[in-house]
Enzyme design. Structure first.
Site, mmCIF file in Angstrom:
data_model
loop_
_atom_site.group_PDB
_atom_site.id
_atom_site.type_symbol
_atom_site.label_atom_id
_atom_site.label_comp_id
_atom_site.label_asym_id
_atom_site.label_seq_id
_atom_site.Cartn_x
_atom_site.Cartn_y
_atom_site.Cartn_z
ATOM 1 N N ASP A 1 64.824 21.081 35.977
ATOM 2 C CA ASP A 1 63.650 21.787 35.487
ATOM 3 C C ASP A 1 62.962 22.426 36.689
ATOM 4 O O ASP A 1 63.314 22.187 37.841
ATOM 5 C CB ASP A 1 62.717 20.820 34.747
ATOM 6 C CG ASP A 1 61.835 21.524 33.719
ATOM 7 O OD1 ASP A 1 61.707 22.757 33.799
ATOM 8 O OD2 ASP A 1 61.280 20.843 32.841
ATOM 9 N N GLU B 1 52.509 22.482 28.271
ATOM 10 C CA GLU B 1 52.793 21.454 29.267
ATOM 11 C C GLU B 1 51.525 20.725 29.702
ATOM 12 O O GLU B 1 50.649 20.427 28.882
ATOM 13 C CB GLU B 1 53.574 22.070 30.432
ATOM 14 C CG GLU B 1 54.902 22.650 29.990
ATOM 15 C CD GLU B 1 55.819 23.036 31.132
ATOM 16 O OE1 GLU B 1 55.994 22.218 32.049
ATOM 17 O OE2 GLU B 1 56.381 24.134 31.100
#
Length: 828
Positions: A336, A532
């Site tokens: 990621d 997020e």
């Protein structure tokens, strides 16, 4: 507490136990007997593993032979390039050619030409340019085409005109795996329109604490729902494995993420630590991976989080021993966003540990060049064995060959490329509208106010009624998804649009004002978009300090107008007061671009009967207080307000009575009033106002886009000022501090002043800082008492940065905090 109820293993494996002994002998062949080796006693025994194995086998001898031929022709530099993925905002087509990068991605705000999104034509031109660069054979025997990855997480959410489906939290409420497959298949087609090969989906997280800012990306708190969906999504994106449709012209590579435990961190902190047993990690948070692998999954994304202190990007046990060896995953593991840099001993540009642990492709958006150079050096000096590098390259090539990349034309010449008619195609919109209908959950319907007679005069109010951006949530055209005009969604309808197409007489007023009294009011409100960590919360109260919407709901009820609330949110929230002030209350989650699907449920047909009934049921338990989290089905003492699986319908009505409104006092004031900038977001109504010759941009500090850069240029005094248009009395906080993280990246040739402004001409005060003292990030606390020359009872801006020089100031985490030691701190 009032509670409303629902209307509706371990696998044995062979392991080796090692015991230290004080003797040495030559190892014998594996016979199942006790074997003594140098200082180690090897005992083969049967133990239980919490991780299942899978029956899938992606290994095709013909493909493996082709990989052998390709690898034999590759230079070392090409091999290293294959395991590096850069972002199109920092890597150019020429970089792809020079460094032989294996992949390009577009992050949440990284579209073509410096924009976060684009139309189909621009996307195809951009992707094609990078692809063509990857095929240039200058200096190499064989060129390896790139694959382009993107976060298409609720439809193709990065292109103007794409179909935006409900976020996963709503899809979980459907309990419809077949429709999930159809959604994924439609998304794959729309990705092909823009030339993309690969989506970073599905998210198979199992959120267990709803304070987490990514809760809406999870289908459910129950792993059973996630497991029932994950394989179907992979099948929809890639086609049925070993069938003729597998990796056809309308399919893309899929990615299960984030492996593993992202939904199980302590306190729901994004990128935090999942301090749980391996059994819980496997059975709860790992449940979505075996079905995805069995469906032919080609990639898995490693997670930012840690497991019991070990960062997943560097955890060999989980990446290699479990995922690849135990579960038989033969695809490749991608990282990621600079996640490798969080591994102990690593930086964004230097991390052999991740590759050695089992990562196959680094996601290095802006760090790719330095990482390429260090990784190449580590292979050359033997730190990274060639065998490990070759295995990573083999896994990437296996996915590319399975996708048929070497046999396909360039992105611009592929099926569907640039075909705008397939973006928001009628059949895709029909799927999305059905998903909206099946995802909404009816929490309350007193007195049969729903369904609404379409012949009545309907007042529509609330800031979510005519905002496709708000109803779609984060990861919509931009990373955070907020503040986008409806004309950016030419194939979408707002909830207001859907109501106008259904009811004969509609009055729209965002604030809820009216001249002719309506027969019923529909008020659409809820959380503003986020993504997020920027969505992490301290509690689950929608707005503990009270809201304009709540005042409106109460006023409408006082006026004798039946009220239907449509609540937009990325998680269950404490909204007891809003529910009490509503006759009907619908949890609409984040329904996407088909706002008409909401009206399908709210309104009756001409015959007075419901056109569609509510079928959605909660896939997350609904809290009875702002601090009731974690809250999951099966918990000891489980006592939610609305239980997992709850959902009313026209066929099965019920009365819920009056809910307890206590419990929110004091929760919100410190968060909303005293935190100005945190986690990359300006909170509440706070905004930064810049003078001429000042530019403000988001940058990475501790996480993606969690800080701001303020660039001062040109002569004269220049400033940046924080304001929300209100006047505040901070006198009672005079013993507190203005607290921020800051650094000066370019030395200013003049002092930097940090201060406040107050009501009245020239009313201000400031302290002077030496820019040379802030060459690195520092925590800065400035006592409000240092601003005694200002009128603290009438503050219009609690933060002003000003200088006559030129340079760059970086800021993160700006807030008003209590003074820790009581000492006056003026600029340290």
């Amino acid at each position: 507490m009032k509670s409303f109820k629902s209307k509706a293993g371990l696998v044995a494996s062979t392991a080796v136990l090692a015991l230290l002994v004080g003797c040495t002998s030559t190892p014998e062949p594996d016979t199942g007997e006790v074997v003594v080796t140098e200082e180690i006693l090897m005992v083969e025994t049967e133990v239980e593993s919490p991780w299942p194995d899978t029956s899938i086998d992606l290994i095709d001898p013909a493909i493996e032979a082709e990989i052998d031929e390709i690898i034999a022709k590759m230079t070392l530099e090409q091999k290293v390039g294959q395991v590096i993925q850069g972002d199109n905002s920092s890597a150019t087509p020429e970089d792809v050619k020079t460094y032989r990068l294996g992949s390009i991605l577009s992050g949440g705000n990284s579209g073509p030409n410096g924009q976060p999104y684009a139309d189909a034509e621009t996307w195809v031109e951009t992707v094609d340019a990078y692809y063509q660069a990857s095929l240039d054979t200058e200096g190499v025997e064989i060129a390896i085409p790139i694959i382009w990855g993107i976060d298409a997480v609720h439809g193709h959410n990065n292109v103007i005109g794409g179909t935006i489906f409900p976020h996963n939290i709503g899809l979980g409420a459907m309990r419809n795996p077949e429709l999930i497959r159809d959604i994924a298949a439609a998304t794959a087609v729309e990705l092909r329109v823009t030339g993309h090969d690969w989506t970073f989906a599905p998210t198979v997280a199992v959120p267990r604490n709803d304070r987490w800012g990514r809760t809406y990306e999870g289908f459910a708190e129950d792993p059973e729902v996630v497991a029932s969906y994950s394989g179907m999504i992979v099948e929809g994106l890639q086609g049925a494995f070993e069938s003729d449709e597998f990796m056809g012209a309308d399919k893309v590579i899929s990615t299960a993420k984030h492996y593993v435990g992202d939904g199980g961190t302590t306190d729901g902190v994004d990128q935090g630590d999942a301090a749980i047993s391996e059994e819980d990690l496997a059975q709860i948070h790992g449940a979505g991976y075996p079905p995805a692998i069995e469906a032919g999954l080609l990639s898995v994304m490693a997670s930012f989080n840690s497991w019991n202190g070990s960062k997943l990007h560097g955890d060999r046990h989980l990446l290699t021993d479990v995922l690849k060896d135990r579960m038989g995953f033969d695809g490749f593991v991608v990282g990621d966003w600079n996640g490798h840099g969080q591994v102990a001993g690593c930086t964004n540009t230097d991390c052999p540990q991740a590759l050695l642990a089992g990562l196959d492709m680094y996601m290095a958006p802006d760090s790719w060049k330095g990482l390429y150079e260090s990784t190449l050096a580590y292979v050359q000096d033997g730190t990274i064995p060639m065998e490990r590098l070759d295995d990573a390259v083999r896994r990437i090539l296996r996915a590319k060959l399975r996708f048929g990349l070497f046999d396909q034309p360039s992105p611009a010449a592929r099926s569907y490329a640039g075909d705008d008619a397939m973006l928001g195609a009628p059949e895709h919109r029909a799927i999305a509208r059905q998903a909206v209908r099946e995802s909404l959950v009816l929490l309350k319907n007193e007195g049969g106010v729903l369904p609404i007679d379409p012949s009545l005069h309907v007042l529509v109010a609330g800031d979510g009624a005519d905002s496709i951006s708000k109803q779609s949530g984060g990861w919509t055209l931009t990373w955070q998804g907020a503040g986008l005009e409806n004309d950016l969604f030419p194939n979408g309808t707002s909830i207001l649009d859907g109501i106008r197409a259904t009811a004969s007489t509609v009055t729209y007023s965002e604030s809820g004002t009216y001249s002719d009294k309506p027969d019923v009011a529909v008020v659409v409100f809820g959380e503003d978009p986020y993504a997020e960590f920027q969505g992490d919360r301290d509690h689950l109260a929608y707005d503990a300090a009270g809201t304009e919407e709540l005042e409106l709901l109460r006023q409408l009820q006082a006026d004798g107008i039946p009220v239907v609330s449509v609540f937009l949110s990325g998680r269950p929230m404490w909204v007891n007061r809003e529910i009490n002030a509503s006759d009907a209350f619908v949890a609409a989650w984040l329904p996407g671009t088909e706002g008409g699907g909401v009206a399908d449920l709210l309104f009756a047909g001409e015959d007075g009967k419901a056109r569609h009934d509510f079928t959605g049921t909660l896939s997350y338990s609904w809290p009875g207080s702002p601090l009731q989290t974690p809250l999951n089905i099966g918990d000891e003492g489980y006592d939610p307000l609305f239980a997992y699986g709850y959902g009313l319908s026209y066929a099965m009505p019920a009365s819920i009575g009056l809910l307890d409104e206590a419990g929110a006092d004091g929760l919100m004031s410190s968060e909303a009033e005293k935190t100005f900038f945190a986690g990359g977001s300006l909170l509440g109504e706070w905004a930064l106002e810049a003078s001429d010759s000042v530019e403000i941009a988001r940058i990475d500090h501790m996480a993606q886009e969690d800080a701001l850069s303020v660039v001062f240029s040109g002569p004269g005094e220049k400033s940046v000022l924080l304001s929300d248009g209100r006047v505040r009395d901070l006198q009672r906080d005079a013993n507190g501090d203005i607290e921020l993280s800051m650094m000066v990246r370019s030395t200013l040739n003049a002092p930097l002043q940090i201060g406040v402004e107050c009501e009245g001409e020239g009313c201000s005060a400031a302290v002077t800082l030496d820019p040379a003292s802030f060459a690195d990030w520092q925590e800065v606390r400035i006592s409000l008492s240092c601003f005694a020359m200002a009128d603290l009872t009438a503050i219009t801006s609690p933060f002003v940065a000003q200088t006559a020089g030129a340079g760059r100031l970086d800021i993160s985490d700006l807030r008003l905090a209590e003074d820790e030691d009581g000492a006056e701190t003026c600029g340290s």
